[in-house]
Design a protein around this motif. Sequence first.
Motif, short mmCIF file in Angstrom:
data_model
loop_
_atom_site.label_atom_id
_atom_site.label_comp_id
_atom_site.label_asym_id
_atom_site.label_seq_id
_atom_site.Cartn_x
_atom_site.Cartn_y
_atom_site.Cartn_z
N GLY A 43 0.80 -1.23 0.00
CA GLY A 43 0.00 0.00 0.00
C GLY A 43 0.83 1.28 0.00
O GLY A 43 0.28 2.36 0.14
N GLN A 44 2.14 1.14 -0.15
CA GLN A 44 3.06 2.27 -0.21
C GLN A 44 2.98 3.14 1.04
O GLN A 44 3.07 4.36 0.98
CB GLN A 44 2.83 3.09 -1.47
N GLN A 45 2.83 2.50 2.19
CA GLN A 45 2.77 3.19 3.47
C GLN A 45 3.88 2.67 4.39
O GLN A 45 3.74 2.68 5.61
CB GLN A 45 1.40 2.96 4.11
N TRP A 46 4.96 2.22 3.80
CA TRP A 46 6.02 1.56 4.52
C TRP A 46 6.94 2.53 5.26
O TRP A 46 7.00 3.71 4.96
CB TRP A 46 6.85 0.69 3.58
N LYS A 47 7.64 1.96 6.23
CA LYS A 47 8.74 2.63 6.92
C LYS A 47 10.02 2.04 6.37
O LYS A 47 10.02 0.93 5.83
CB LYS A 47 8.65 2.38 8.43
N ILE A 48 11.12 2.73 6.51
CA ILE A 48 12.38 2.26 5.93
C ILE A 48 12.77 0.87 6.47
O ILE A 48 13.26 0.03 5.72
CB ILE A 48 13.52 3.28 6.08
#
Length: 116
Positions: A43-48
């Motif tokens: 969902g392109q809501q990631w953390k590094i």
Amino acid sequence: MRGSETIVWPGGEHSFRLGIGELRAIEQRSDAGCAVILMRLIGQQWKIDDVIGPIRLGLVGGGMEERLAQKAVESALEVASPYALAVTAAEVLRRFVMWETDDQPGESVAGIAKES
């Protein structure tokens, strides 16, 4: 759990594997379940750390020395963006959290005998 799988990614072509130990380490470092991390990646809501953890630990699980796995991730970050590596991280997680097998439990399809 499954054996290692070869994946071509911006860091090259390597064996990856996420066993229970690696999956637990990912969850502890991200303070979220593997399915949540996978959904954040998709969902392109990631953390590094959602991106780096599955790749680094997948390389270690696939047989790479931890120090070399860290170097491989750092080298990949020099040629690819974290956004591009999020695709790799999602694929690594997907392969070891969700998979299909030919051996499906339950009843046979009507008219087809199960082999013993």
